[in-house]
Motif scaffolding. Structure first.
Motif, PDB file in Angstrom:
ATOM      1  N   ARG A 132       0.819  -1.207   0.000  1.00 56.51           N
ATOM      2  CA  ARG A 132       0.000   0.000   0.000  1.00 56.51           C
ATOM      3  C   ARG A 132       0.858   1.265   0.000  1.00 56.51           C
ATOM      4  NH1 ARG A 132      -5.162  -0.981   0.308  1.00 56.51           N
ATOM      5  NH2 ARG A 132      -5.867  -3.053   1.002  1.00 56.51           N
ATOM      6  N   TYR A 133       0.299   2.335  -0.582  1.00 61.44           N
ATOM      7  CA  TYR A 133       0.961   3.625  -0.646  1.00 61.44           C
ATOM      8  C   TYR A 133      -0.034   4.719  -0.289  1.00 61.44           C
ATOM      9  CZ  TYR A 133      -1.535   4.436  -5.028  1.00 61.44           C
ATOM     10  OH  TYR A 133      -2.532   4.615  -5.962  1.00 61.44           O
ATOM     11  N   ARG A 134       0.484   5.855   0.182  1.00 60.67           N
ATOM     12  CA  ARG A 134      -0.313   7.051   0.459  1.00 60.67           C
ATOM     13  C   ARG A 134       0.513   8.249   0.049  1.00 60.67           C
ATOM     14  NH1 ARG A 134      -4.611   7.158   4.035  1.00 60.67           N
ATOM     15  NH2 ARG A 134      -3.973   9.221   4.804  1.00 60.67           N
ATOM     16  N   ILE A 135       0.032   9.024  -0.893  1.00 60.36           N
ATOM     17  CA  ILE A 135       0.763  10.184  -1.396  1.00 60.36           C
ATOM     18  C   ILE A 135       0.016  11.448  -1.011  1.00 60.36           C
ATOM     19  CG2 ILE A 135       1.706  11.327  -3.437  1.00 60.36           C
ATOM     20  CD1 ILE A 135       1.793   8.565  -4.774  1.00 60.36           C
ATOM     21  N   ARG A 136       0.697  12.301  -0.311  1.00 61.25           N
ATOM     22  CA  ARG A 136       0.090  13.522   0.209  1.00 61.25           C
ATOM     23  C   ARG A 136       0.093  14.623  -0.856  1.00 61.25           C
ATOM     24  NH1 ARG A 136       1.702  16.507   5.833  1.00 61.25           N
ATOM     25  NH2 ARG A 136       0.960  18.597   5.311  1.00 61.25           N
ATOM     26  N   ILE A 137      -1.051  15.310  -1.005  1.00 57.00           N
ATOM     27  CA  ILE A 137      -1.218  16.352  -2.023  1.00 57.00           C
ATOM     28  C   ILE A 137      -1.983  17.513  -1.406  1.00 57.00           C
ATOM     29  CG2 ILE A 137      -2.175  16.884  -4.309  1.00 57.00           C
ATOM     30  CD1 ILE A 137      -2.055  13.843  -4.885  1.00 57.00           C
ATOM     31  N   ARG A 138      -1.645  18.739  -1.790  1.00 61.22           N
ATOM     32  CA  ARG A 138      -2.404  19.912  -1.365  1.00 61.22           C
ATOM     33  C   ARG A 138      -3.214  20.432  -2.548  1.00 61.22           C
ATOM     34  NH1 ARG A 138       0.498  25.162   1.203  1.00 61.22           N
ATOM     35  NH2 ARG A 138       1.098  25.486  -0.967  1.00 61.22           N
ATOM     36  N   ALA A 139      -4.524  20.501  -2.385  1.00 61.38           N
ATOM     37  CA  ALA A 139      -5.409  20.908  -3.476  1.00 61.38           C
ATOM     38  C   ALA A 139      -5.149  22.363  -3.848  1.00 61.38           C
ATOM     39  CB  ALA A 139      -6.873  20.725  -3.067  1.00 61.38           C
ATOM     40  N   GLY A 140      -5.044  22.607  -5.177  1.00 62.03           N
ATOM     41  CA  GLY A 140      -4.800  23.964  -5.611  1.00 62.03           C
ATOM     42  C   GLY A 140      -5.746  24.443  -6.687  1.00 62.03           C
ATOM     43  N   ALA A 141      -6.321  23.512  -7.442  1.00 58.88           N
ATOM     44  CA  ALA A 141      -7.248  23.842  -8.525  1.00 58.88           C
ATOM     45  C   ALA A 141      -7.988  22.566  -8.884  1.00 58.88           C
ATOM     46  CB  ALA A 141      -6.502  24.421  -9.727  1.00 58.88           C
ATOM     47  N   VAL A 142      -8.833  22.630  -9.924  1.00 66.66           N
ATOM     48  CA  VAL A 142      -9.526  21.428 -10.402  1.00 66.66           C
ATOM     49  C   VAL A 142      -8.538  20.648 -11.268  1.00 66.66           C
ATOM     50  CG1 VAL A 142     -11.448  20.534 -11.747  1.00 66.66           C
ATOM     51  CG2 VAL A 142     -11.755  22.582 -10.342  1.00 66.66           C
ATOM     52  N   TYR A 143      -8.114  19.501 -10.772  1.00 66.09           N
ATOM     53  CA  TYR A 143      -7.138  18.677 -11.480  1.00 66.09           C
ATOM     54  C   TYR A 143      -7.645  17.251 -11.627  1.00 66.09           C
ATOM     55  CZ  TYR A 143      -3.397  22.166 -10.884  1.00 66.09           C
ATOM     56  OH  TYR A 143      -2.621  23.296 -10.927  1.00 66.09           O
ATOM     57  N   GLN A 144      -7.057  16.558 -12.592  1.00 69.83           N
ATOM     58  CA  GLN A 144      -7.141  15.111 -12.662  1.00 69.83           C
ATOM     59  C   GLN A 144      -5.838  14.549 -12.114  1.00 69.83           C
ATOM     60  OE1 GLN A 144      -7.839  14.495 -16.869  1.00 69.83           O
ATOM     61  NE2 GLN A 144     -10.027  14.278 -16.527  1.00 69.83           N
ATOM     62  N   TYR A 145      -5.948  13.471 -11.359  1.00 67.55           N
ATOM     63  CA  TYR A 145      -4.783  12.850 -10.746  1.00 67.55           C
ATOM     64  C   TYR A 145      -4.686  11.391 -11.188  1.00 67.55           C
ATOM     65  CZ  TYR A 145      -4.774  16.889  -7.635  1.00 67.55           C
ATOM     66  OH  TYR A 145      -4.749  18.164  -7.133  1.00 67.55           O
ATOM     67  N   ARG A 146      -3.494  10.865 -11.148  1.00 69.08           N
ATOM     68  CA  ARG A 146      -3.286   9.440 -11.390  1.00 69.08           C
ATOM     69  C   ARG A 146      -2.034   8.994 -10.649  1.00 69.08           C
ATOM     70  NH1 ARG A 146      -1.121   9.667 -17.680  1.00 69.08           N
ATOM     71  NH2 ARG A 146       0.960  10.467 -17.218  1.00 69.08           N
ATOM     72  N   ALA A 147      -1.939   7.703 -10.400  1.00 71.99           N
ATOM     73  CA  ALA A 147      -0.755   7.106  -9.792  1.00 71.99           C
ATOM     74  C   ALA A 147      -0.125   6.168 -10.813  1.00 71.99           C
ATOM     75  CB  ALA A 147      -1.115   6.353  -8.516  1.00 71.99           C
ATOM     76  N   ILE A 148       1.204   6.092 -10.799  1.00 75.03           N
ATOM     77  CA  ILE A 148       1.950   5.279 -11.758  1.00 75.03           C
ATOM     78  C   ILE A 148       2.995   4.443 -11.031  1.00 75.03           C
ATOM     79  CG2 ILE A 148       3.532   5.308 -13.725  1.00 75.03           C
ATOM     80  CD1 ILE A 148       2.329   7.860 -14.642  1.00 75.03           C
ATOM     81  N   TYR A 149       3.051   3.174 -11.382  1.00 78.31           N
ATOM     82  CA  TYR A 149       4.181   2.317 -11.020  1.00 78.31           C
ATOM     83  C   TYR A 149       4.937   2.057 -12.310  1.00 78.31           C
ATOM     84  CZ  TYR A 149       6.823  -1.933 -10.127  1.00 78.31           C
ATOM     85  OH  TYR A 149       7.828  -2.864 -10.064  1.00 78.31           O
ATOM     86  N   ARG A 150       6.199   2.410 -12.362  1.00 81.14           N
ATOM     87  CA  ARG A 150       6.951   2.395 -13.617  1.00 81.14           C
ATOM     88  C   ARG A 150       7.475   1.024 -14.003  1.00 81.14           C
ATOM     89  NH1 ARG A 150      11.092   7.027 -14.516  1.00 81.14           N
ATOM     90  NH2 ARG A 150      10.496   6.567 -16.667  1.00 81.14           N
ATOM     91  N   GLY A 151       7.352   0.052 -13.119  1.00 81.59           N
ATOM     92  CA  GLY A 151       7.794  -1.292 -13.445  1.00 81.59           C
ATOM     93  C   GLY A 151       9.276  -1.514 -13.187  1.00 81.59           C
ATOM     94  N   SER A 152       9.715  -2.747 -13.424  1.00 80.50           N
ATOM     95  CA  SER A 152      11.116  -3.129 -13.217  1.00 80.50           C
ATOM     96  C   SER A 152      11.435  -4.272 -14.164  1.00 80.50           C
ATOM     97  CB  SER A 152      11.330  -3.568 -11.763  1.00 80.50           C
ATOM     98  OG  SER A 152      10.639  -4.779 -11.505  1.00 80.50           O
ATOM     99  N   SER A 153      12.610  -4.850 -13.999  1.00 86.00           N
ATOM    100  CA  SER A 153      13.002  -5.965 -14.853  1.00 86.00           C
ATOM    101  C   SER A 153      12.160  -7.211 -14.592  1.00 86.00           C
ATOM    102  CB  SER A 153      14.485  -6.298 -14.634  1.00 86.00           C
ATOM    103  OG  SER A 153      14.718  -6.648 -13.274  1.00 86.00           O
TER     104      SER A 153
END
Length: 433
Positions: A132-153
């Motif tokens: 599990r992960y939790r990423i902290r963000i401060r709202a500043g405007a109307v945005y779309q958000y997404r999370a990415i895992y870039r992968g590995s070998s």
């Protein structure tokens, strides 16, 4: 911990002379790498509008990169999709690889406006033992958000569909704010306290909530960590800083946090550096981060040609042994969360020329401006300072890689805040605050 008093505009705290023998040539800090989507592009799910009313959004998407690595799956959600500008929220979820929780993997959050094509990174986290992960963000405007895992070998990349988060101007009570923050705030540890006629506070396990009622509009802000400690020492809402205007922006360089208040800005970091300023907004955030470094020094041994003892912490940050007056500027702009306001270049000449080409320049001093001066026979700009106050024919500046006109001990260079004659400046450049 070094402590520096708040400097209000128009208040002189001292005079000093700048040295006529310092020249700064520098290499910039490393540019933050732009995270790109894997070859499959954006997930097929239609983007959220950010205007929904659901309390919680949970979405999943499988990876679509054709490799021999195991399939990964990333989920993402937010607790609430209607926030007040300046409130903290968390993008959270779980990463699995081959159907099992994947720990120790980096997950990155990005955002963009509906009409933008480019995504910007806003935070990251490393998955725990449950994936599990939790990423902290401060709202500043109307945005779309997404999370990415870039992968590995051994694991394919994956990412979430877009999650819309909108803004609202409705009142925010202390009860609704505590519910919105949940476990991140923790349980209350005190009752409510009437701080001033229009400000009420309450302590929780992880900070305090401050409810502010101004002109019939109710907002509730979070103050915590090093910011809370320094805020209390300044008498909180009863002191010069007054009530908060938004939550702190944290997760900055060196574990830094910066928070805006009615009377200025407060900055702290994990190194124990802290400072405040009576300036407000983005400009105040940058000034507070710069001021937190005043008093830092490094050994300097002159007389050995082009090689000097430039081993400052700003050199370590940028991985270069170059002179560091401009490097220091790059550091504190990034430390305040505003690295894009100054150009990043590999040499002093490139920095100077890029500023002249991409930033407005002029002869008028103003707080937040970059002040270029010359200490070389050619008359070209060879050093840069940061203006924090203007008083008639003199300016107060913060600058690094200086001996401060003899104010520092022999054999030391450092970060100094001092008054200098405005007449010595060749020109000013104005970041777009």
């Amino acid at each position: 911990m070094r402590r520096f008093p708040t400097q209000q505009p128009g208040t002189a705290t001292g005079r000093a002379r700048t040295s006529g023998r310092k020249t700064c040539r520098w290499l910039s800090g490393l540019l933050a790498a732009t995270l790109l989507l894997p070859a499959g592009g954006v997930a097929a799910a239609s983007p959220a509008t950010g205007l929904g009313t659901a309390d919680r959004v949970e979405v999943t998407v499988p990876a679509r990169v054709a490799t021999a690595a195991r399939t990964s799956r990333l989920t993402g959600g937010v607790q609430e999709r209607q926030l007040r500008k300046g409130e903290t929220f968390w993008l959270y979820g779980q990463l699995t690889v081959g159907g099992s929780p994947a720990s120790g993997r980096a997950v990155v959050a990005q955002k963009k406006r509906l009409n933008e094509s480019a995504w910007r990174t806003v935070g990251s986290d490393t998955t725990n033992s449950s994936g599990r992960y939790r990423i902290r963000i401060r709202a500043g405007a109307v945005y779309q958000y997404r999370a990415i895992y870039r992968g590995s070998s051994t694991a394919q990349a994956s990412w979430t569909p877009r999650i819309g988060v909108g803004l609202t101007t409705a009142d925010r009570t202390m009860t609704s704010r505590a519910r919105q923050m949940g476990v991140a705030l923790g349980r209350p540890t005190s009752g409510t306290r009437q701080v001033t006629r229009s400000v009420v506070s309450r302590s929780y396990e992880h900070g305090i909530l401050v409810k502010v009622n101004r002109s019939g509009r109710v907002r509730t802000w979070w103050v915590h960590g090093g910011i809370l400690r320094e805020y209390r020492e300044r008498r909180g809402a009863q002191g010069a800083l007054g009530a908060p205007l938004m939550d702190p922006s944290c997760g900055l360089a060196r574990g830094g946090c910066v928070q805006r208040f009615e009377g200025g800005v407060l900055y702290t970091n994990a190194d124990g550096d802290e400072a405040s300023t009576g300036l407000t907004g983005v400009r105040g955030e940058v000034v507070a981060a710069a001021r937190s470094q005043v008093g830092y020094t490094v050994r300097h041994t002159p007389g050995n040609g082009a090689r000097y003892d430039w081993h400052s912490k700003y050199n370590a940050w940028a991985r270069t042994n170059a002179p560091w007056c401009g490097l220091f500027q790059s550091w504190f702009f990034k430390a305040s969360g505003h690295r894009t306001l100054v150009p990043q270049s590999t040499t002093w000449t490139a920095y100077r020329d890029t500023v002249r080409r991409t930033r407005p320049t002029g002869s008028t001093p103003r707080p937040g401006a970059l002040a270029f001066v010359s200490y070389v026979a050619s008359g070209e700009a060879s050093h840069v300072m940061f203006v924090v106050q203007v008083d008639g024919s003199r300016i107060k500046v913060i600058h690094g890689n200086t001996w401060g006109g003899g104010t520092l001990p022999a054999g030391r260079r450092g970060v100094v805040e001092q008054w200098v004659p405005e007449s010595q400046v060749l020109y000013y450049a104005y970041p777009a605050y």
